[in-house]
Design a protein around this motif. Structure first.
Motif, PDB file in Angstrom:
ATOM      1  N   ILE E  32       0.844  -1.235   0.170  1.00 28.37           N
ATOM      2  CA  ILE E  32      -0.103   0.091   0.027  1.00 28.37           C
ATOM      3  C   ILE E  32       0.986   1.138   0.029  1.00 28.37           C
ATOM      4  CG2 ILE E  32      -1.632   1.350   1.366  1.00 28.37           C
ATOM      5  CD1 ILE E  32      -2.475  -1.506   2.551  1.00 28.37           C
ATOM      6  N   LYS E 105      -6.765   1.081  -5.473  1.00 28.87           N
ATOM      7  CA  LYS E 105      -6.930  -0.058  -4.593  1.00 28.87           C
ATOM      8  C   LYS E 105      -5.919  -0.067  -3.816  1.00 28.87           C
ATOM      9  CE  LYS E 105     -10.519  -2.775  -6.804  1.00 28.87           C
ATOM     10  NZ  LYS E 105     -10.516  -3.664  -7.731  1.00 28.87           N
ATOM     11  N   HIS E 106      -4.694  -0.015  -4.181  1.00 25.81           N
ATOM     12  CA  HIS E 106      -3.337   0.109  -3.458  1.00 25.81           C
ATOM     13  C   HIS E 106      -2.624   1.273  -3.397  1.00 25.81           C
ATOM     14  CE1 HIS E 106      -4.356  -3.766  -5.274  1.00 25.81           C
ATOM     15  NE2 HIS E 106      -4.002  -4.137  -3.937  1.00 25.81           N
ATOM     16  N   SER E 136      -5.321  -0.283   4.794  1.00 25.41           N
ATOM     17  CA  SER E 136      -5.591  -0.315   3.417  1.00 25.41           C
ATOM     18  C   SER E 136      -5.504   1.155   2.944  1.00 25.41           C
ATOM     19  CB  SER E 136      -7.016  -0.856   3.160  1.00 25.41           C
ATOM     20  OG  SER E 136      -8.089   0.055   3.812  1.00 25.41           O
TER      21      SER E 136
END
Lengths: 324, 324, 324, 324, 324
Positions: E32, E105-106, E136
């Protein structure tokens, strides 16, 4: 007092007084029955619990009559609270009374403390032509609601006349100060209340029309819709009247400011013309030993002329400013 | 008076006067028929019940013409109430008349008491070119509504001119007090009424366009949508004009407070300059035996000079405060 | 202080004080348990995290009591914040305290710093008739909310009485200036706060009724719906009172403008009548050698008569203008 | 004047002048074509009917340019009306011109009477880099709308500057009365108009983005969304500016009432101090034979002292009331 | 300046400075990564296009920082604009800076020109406990938004204190006229701006919570919801304060009208008592040869007595009217 009307195609209309028969009627699906509780005794009220087995919250609502109009669905029956205009209600003191209503598939129950004019009218109409009214329990309800809503019209007319009277009084300048303000704000508050009561009942009727309850037959929808249209007119007109009252207050403020301006101008013109004249007369009223003008032959006429010129000049100045 | 136009591709346009034929036309699906009831007699009105078999509530609505615009769906037909601007309507007294309309798949019924200009225009257009109008019952309705809505434009223009006149009067200071207030509040009330009527009819048209009734063919939707756009313009402009009127009232209050301030300042300056002079002249007008100044040779010029200095000083003071 | 009541059909009501048993109860699905944290110690608060394993955000909310009413769904449990009227609250200073509530299927947790009157009442009712209250965890919650909402009524009554007092004071002219304004605006602000708190809690209850959470049994819906009706009345009435207060301010402005007009007219009439008289007396107080009138035998009566005529004429003029 | 640009990956950009080729292009799905009608002749307008076969209602709308922004879906094509700010528009007279737009899958038609700056810019950009613009008919439309909306920014800036100027004028006391009021209300009306136009166009764009028309490709959505964001800013800022103008009016009223109070206090203080002195001097100016004070040696100094004391006392009184 | 933090369970936190590694991280789904662009150079900005391949419209938005808060979904990533309170912001000049955010998303990308206090705090918290923050990408975003929203609280407190100060000043009568009005309207405008910014961000968060984007994990919803609650409090309180400010203006008007009335009454009483006395003294100051009263022995005391009676009578009259 409990009045019970029961009707079937076969048996026609019967008014039932025998308590045993009344209890039978609750479950009797071949008849349409109207139970009207007026100034109910505690024993009569108990029937709601014991004989009909209604939800305790609805019985609480019946017992403490301080609710807004509403509609609750309890599956087996609908519970409604509607508000009827009381006969002592006026534009000075808008008062409504609560009718609690249970609507089942085969029965209608109306529960209320004071005698209600709408229900009296329905009873008269039933006695004249039971068949026209007892088509179904929900049509009976639509008839009741129609009569309830009809009683709002005379109140609206009263409000309208009061608005007209206040308008006349304010614009014809006969304001009696505090009293008229009191009346305006009382009227405004009552119109707000009327608007609120009718809006809540429009909502209630919309739910009855739209939500597809089992107790409401499709054939009765136009009648409920008709009642709602009448209420919509009440609601729209009470909005209009409130706007008119608000305009009255505004008009009053505007006319007050106009009048203050006028008074102010009159005062200013008078003071502005008279004060210089006073100073002039003051000057020649002084007691100095040596004041040459006093000895002139034409001193007095000269000063009078001066005063006329000063006053005329100022008057002309204010005339041009459109203050006089 | 009942006027009946019937049309089919095969037979063209016929105006029917024979009552037996009229009754046939109700069920005749090969023709499109327009029944126009103008100042209907009770016998003619009865047709709605006997021949057409319409719902009694709609007939009640026809008979008591005091309803807001609305749209009810009775399955076989739609029932509409629309409002047309009456010719005697003006910006002082905005008046609309009710047209009750039944729309079936093959017929259109219009029911109204006063003669309606919109329907006269449609009749003229039909006689010129029946084919262009009688495409379908709902297209005929769209044509009628278009003519009804067209009559709102001249009223809007009247309102606009009135707003302009009031603006001129207020800002050019020629306020005649109560009269102008009366006119402003009349205008405001009429604009509210116009807004309300047009908003209700926009809603009605939106339902006709969106709700997919069998009586409305897709091909007619753009025409109804066009009528709605015109009404939306009426509604938006009446909002604009109401804002303008509200601004007028505000402007009036502001200019009144400006004028009151101006008058107040003029008064204050006059009083503040003249009152001290009056006191000075008063002092030397006293009759005391021993007042040394009175015997001075230059007493009088001295006092006059003093007065000029006091007046000049105060004037300069107010000048600096920008009050003169 | 942590008070724990647990109930099952089989065992009846028990108040648990043993910490080990308390931990067992959390998972015990055969009992319905109410954990009430009052002025909780840090160790007690830790239980929320360690024993119940609640989401850290909810524990943060418990620890910092400055939130608006809200409802969050965490799957296993609902987290609610409701506001109770504190006993020291009045119409001058409307104060609410926060109760944080966790509702699971078999437990209810209430967490609050000050002692809450509503919870005391629920405890009393539980001791009298545990079975009537411990029907289910959500019914217990409905009972708590009912008591919480009941405490809003006396505050509403206080507000109502205050509105009436202010109305009397303003209309009876005993305004003490700044103080009354202060009170009016305090009242307005508190009514806004009451409106806001009740509106947020109505929304919260609507979600509980409509969103079909697992924790809320269908049988409890009418009770929640009843609580919401009471809150709706609080919300409607606080709106009404705010309207009344706004009308008060308007009435005050109107009556002030009326009074200013009256004073202005009195002043204008006095000044307009007296100033010309002063000028007249000033003229005959001048010391010119040659002023024929002074030697007339009837000079003095003539001037007095002139003054009476001037004063009378002006008085008559203002009388006709309705200024006196 | 009809300008036609056509583009395909294969052929690149061509400006077509030959009428026969223009007619071919209408059906040519391999090219993307933009037809721009500027000050169209009747013959050119006829093309819309004859060559494109558009719905007669849309052609009516093109011919009578007095519509609000709107979006109609005719299946084969979308019909839009958007408003562009005209170059002669200013904060004193906000003027927009109508562009009627047809959007098909392979063509864009713009129809407008005055020359439009936005379209000129698009033409310039096309000539520089046709490939960047002619991605698709709807991207071309997004580009046009972007340029149209960009022209609202300078108007907003003009409005902003005007608000600032009015603020300065009002707060620096240089009100020139009626003129400034006129300017304020003109500004307010123009801001309302701007708000209305932008709100209608936001709605139009929202429909284009949300309603999934065939003519709008998903890849163009972000560009339309971007145009909508710009309009949202226009709309939000015009709301802000209207609030500011309303505050100006309020500020003006407040400062007027402050000034009136100040003037009133100055007047009151002057009158209250001077009038008693006038009475005192008046007393000793009376001509009674027997007035002992007149014969006192220190009568005159005594009266002067008395006057100073009276004036000083009143001045001190008003000082304590903070009126001076 | 570009700061890059990357984290994975395996590798822990790394701050990356090597440009090649940065480019790798974009596609690396095992880490992340947070890219923070502060005062970015044109080369750094180019990365958004070249390395990340973001939509050109979002890059345009980053480059021209004059947008309202918004949320756009580009499938692969969300693009947000949020507003942070700048440190130089105060209740006199409420200023926010724009943070442009990309959420994949990352990865999380924050792009802003001035240094942002919220991001500094997040960096500190990351360095203390990276694991708690890098759960996250969307949790990281929730943390950032939480810090951004936290900075609104001190501004709210400043506004609150300012409202209190203005309230004190206005009610304690120390109005310094124009200045206080200026401050009131500045405050009002800034509160409007605060309300607008918070409302737009509440909307943005509601979309993130409700719309089910892939980038937002269910487990992060409570945290986003928590941020929204804080913003809701900001929004509600700024509404409350605006109401308070509006009440202040009203209170000011009311107290001004009270004071004007008081001054008017004082003036009227003084003038109404003194002017008649002036007339009386004027009469006996006239120089007529024949004025019998002047020769009376008790003429002077008689006139003095008359004056006392007139003054006393008028004083008693105004006393009864409660004007003194």
């Amino acid at each position: 007092m409990l009045t019970v009307f029961t009707y079937s195609e076969a048996d026609g209309l019967t008014q039932v007084r025998d308590m045993a028969r009344i209890r039978e009627l609750i479950a009797d699906k071949t008849h349409i029955t109207w139970f009207d509780f007026e100034k109910p005794t505690p024993q009569e009220t108990e029937l709601l619990d014991i004989a009909f087995n209604f939800h305790p919250l609805t019985i609480d609502d019946c017992l403490s009559p301080r609710h807004q109009p509403k509609l609750d669905n309890y599956g087996e029956y609908l519970f409604l609270i509607v508000h009827e205009v009381l006969p002592e209600s006026s534009e000075r003191d808008f008062k409504t009374g609560e009718i609690d209503i249970y609507l089942g598939k085969h029965y209608l129950i109306t529960y209320h403390r004071p005698r209600m004019r709408s229900l009296d009218t329905v009873k008269e109409r039933i006695e004249k032509n039971p068949r026209a009214i007892f088509r179904s329990a929900d049509f009976l309800l639509a008839t009741v609601l129609d009569e309830v809503v009809d009683l709002y019209s005379p109140v609206l007319d009263q409000f309208y006349r009061k608005v007209m009277v206040l308008e006349d009084q304010l614009l014809s300048d006969q304001e009696s100060g505090k009293n008229i303000l009191n009346e305006i704000f009382t009227l405004k508050r009552n119109l707000s209340r009327l608007k609120q009561v009718s809006a809540l009942q429009i909502e209630l009727l919309t739910h009855m029309i739209k939500d597809g309850y089992d107790e409401i037959l499709p054939v009765s929808i136009p009648y409920l819709s008709n009642v709602r249209d009448h209420l919509a007119r009440v609601s729209d007109l009470s909005d209009n009247y409130r706007d008119s009252v608000a305009s009255l207050v505004e008009a009053h403020l505007l006319s007050a400011s106009n009048k203050a301006n006028e008074a102010m101008k009159v005062l200013t013109v008078f003071a502005a013309i008279m004060l210089p004249l006073t100073v002039i007369t003051g000057i020649y009223g002084m007691n100095f030993k040596i004041m040459p003008e006093l000895d002139w032959i034409y001193g007095y006429p000269f000063v009078l002329t001066l005063m006329v010129i000063v006053a005329g000049g100022l008057f002309y100045y204010f005339k041009r400013k459109k203050w006089v």
